[in-house]
Scaffold this motif. Structure first.
Motif, short mmCIF file in Angstrom:
data_model
loop_
_atom_site.label_atom_id
_atom_site.label_comp_id
_atom_site.label_asym_id
_atom_site.label_seq_id
_atom_site.Cartn_x
_atom_site.Cartn_y
_atom_site.Cartn_z
N UNK A 102 0.85 -1.19 0.00
CA UNK A 102 0.00 0.00 0.00
C UNK A 102 0.89 1.23 0.00
N UNK A 103 0.45 2.25 -0.73
CA UNK A 103 1.19 3.51 -0.79
C UNK A 103 0.25 4.63 -0.40
N UNK A 104 0.71 5.48 0.53
CA UNK A 104 -0.04 6.66 0.93
C UNK A 104 0.52 7.85 0.15
N UNK A 105 -0.34 8.50 -0.63
CA UNK A 105 0.04 9.66 -1.43
C UNK A 105 -0.38 10.92 -0.69
N UNK A 106 0.59 11.84 -0.49
CA UNK A 106 0.33 13.12 0.18
C UNK A 106 0.60 14.22 -0.84
N UNK A 107 -0.47 14.85 -1.33
CA UNK A 107 -0.38 15.77 -2.45
C UNK A 107 -0.81 17.18 -2.03
N UNK A 108 -0.20 18.17 -2.65
CA UNK A 108 -0.57 19.55 -2.39
C UNK A 108 -0.68 20.27 -3.73
N UNK A 109 -1.78 21.01 -3.90
CA UNK A 109 -2.07 21.71 -5.15
C UNK A 109 -2.40 23.17 -4.88
N UNK A 110 -2.04 24.03 -5.82
CA UNK A 110 -2.60 25.38 -5.88
C UNK A 110 -3.82 25.27 -6.78
N UNK A 111 -4.96 25.70 -6.29
CA UNK A 111 -6.21 25.56 -7.05
C UNK A 111 -6.81 26.94 -7.32
N UNK A 112 -7.43 27.08 -8.49
CA UNK A 112 -8.10 28.32 -8.88
C UNK A 112 -9.48 27.94 -9.44
N UNK A 113 -10.50 27.83 -8.56
CA UNK A 113 -11.83 27.45 -9.04
C UNK A 113 -12.46 28.56 -9.89
N UNK A 134 -15.43 24.46 -12.64
CA UNK A 134 -14.22 23.68 -12.86
C UNK A 134 -13.09 24.29 -12.02
N UNK A 135 -12.08 23.46 -11.74
CA UNK A 135 -10.94 23.91 -10.94
C UNK A 135 -9.63 23.46 -11.57
N UNK A 136 -8.90 24.37 -12.20
CA UNK A 136 -7.53 24.05 -12.60
C UNK A 136 -6.66 23.89 -11.35
N UNK A 137 -5.77 22.91 -11.37
CA UNK A 137 -4.92 22.62 -10.21
C UNK A 137 -3.48 22.44 -10.66
N UNK A 138 -2.54 23.02 -9.92
CA UNK A 138 -1.12 22.86 -10.20
C UNK A 138 -0.48 22.17 -9.00
N UNK A 139 0.17 21.04 -9.24
CA UNK A 139 0.81 20.28 -8.16
C UNK A 139 2.07 21.00 -7.70
N UNK A 140 2.16 21.26 -6.39
CA UNK A 140 3.35 21.91 -5.84
C UNK A 140 4.10 21.00 -4.87
N UNK A 141 3.48 19.87 -4.50
CA UNK A 141 4.18 18.91 -3.65
C UNK A 141 3.54 17.55 -3.80
N UNK A 142 4.37 16.53 -3.88
CA UNK A 142 3.88 15.15 -3.97
C UNK A 142 4.85 14.25 -3.21
N UNK A 143 4.38 13.66 -2.14
CA UNK A 143 5.21 12.76 -1.34
C UNK A 143 4.45 11.47 -1.10
N UNK A 144 5.18 10.42 -0.75
CA UNK A 144 4.54 9.12 -0.54
C UNK A 144 5.25 8.34 0.56
N UNK A 145 4.49 7.46 1.19
CA UNK A 145 4.99 6.46 2.13
C UNK A 145 4.50 5.11 1.67
N UNK A 146 5.34 4.08 1.78
CA UNK A 146 4.94 2.73 1.38
C UNK A 146 4.84 1.85 2.62
N UNK A 147 3.92 0.87 2.56
CA UNK A 147 3.69 -0.01 3.71
C UNK A 147 4.89 -0.92 4.00
#
Length: 195
Positions: A102-113, A134-147
């Motif tokens: 299992x992988x836990x995804x921790x994501x952060x976006x700048x959003x402009x609805x 609609x909401x355009x989103x730009x990813x500014x951080x993406x981290x993960x942890x695996x089981x």
């Protein structure tokens, strides 16, 4: 990212004309997010609790109808369960995870609805609303942890698209505190459809 912020500010400066109501606010929202894979050997394995906060701007073009936008930082993600072994690409190296990981995804976006908001007339101190867009989103951080502990808070930005787009709809209510000041609460469903 600065281009999007500047374009948004210019857009609302250009459409600001006399006789139209402009409302501005600050918000902090709790949110539940999850990932829905489209591959047969991958399944959803839980949700993630996050916080979304930012600025909101409603530009009324009629008494109860507004264009709504803003800018925010949204913390989201979720867990995925991989039945087969999978390769996860990080900035440092590629990891091959064992089957049933299992992988836990921790994501952060700048959003402009960008959307429309519909309100009722005030009933007592309450006003009800619905919104969609609609909401355009730009990813500014993406981290993960695996089981299996091979991946521990690793940067996985190579695994994701920089840009995502989603649609949203929902509703809620506003409680008037006097004048144009109100407390607002509601439930909004947001579904990404690119990444």
């Amino acid at each position: 990212m600065k281009k999007y912020l500047i374009v948004s500010i210019l857009f609302f400066c250009l459409i600001n004309s006399p006789g139209q109501d402009l409302r501005f606010g600050v918000f902090i929202d709790p949110q539940l997010s999850w990932l829905t894979p489209d591959a047969k050997n991958i399944s959803r394995d839980g949700f993630r609790i996050g916080i979304k906060g930012g600025l909101i701007l409603d530009k009324y073009f009629a008494k109860n109808y507004a264009f709504t936008t803003g800018i925010s930082i949204s913390n989201m993600g979720g867990n995925l369960h991989y039945e087969d072994s999978v390769t996860i690409e990080t900035l440092e190296e590629d990891y091959i995870l064992n089957p049933e990981s299992s992988v836990e995804y921790k994501l952060q976006y700048v959003t402009v609805p960008i959307g429309l908001k519909f309100k009722t007339n005030e009933i007592g101190y309450f006003t009800f609303f619905a919104q969609l867009g609609v909401t355009p989103q730009i990813n500014i951080r993406a981290k993960a942890d695996a089981s299996d502990n091979q991946i521990d808070n690793e940067n996985i930005s190579k695994e994701l698209n920089l840009f995502n787009m989603s649609y949203f709809f929902g509703g809620g209510l506003e409680y008037s505190l006097g004048g144009n000041t109100a407390l607002m609460g509601g439930i909004i469903f947001n579904n990404g459809f690119i990444d």
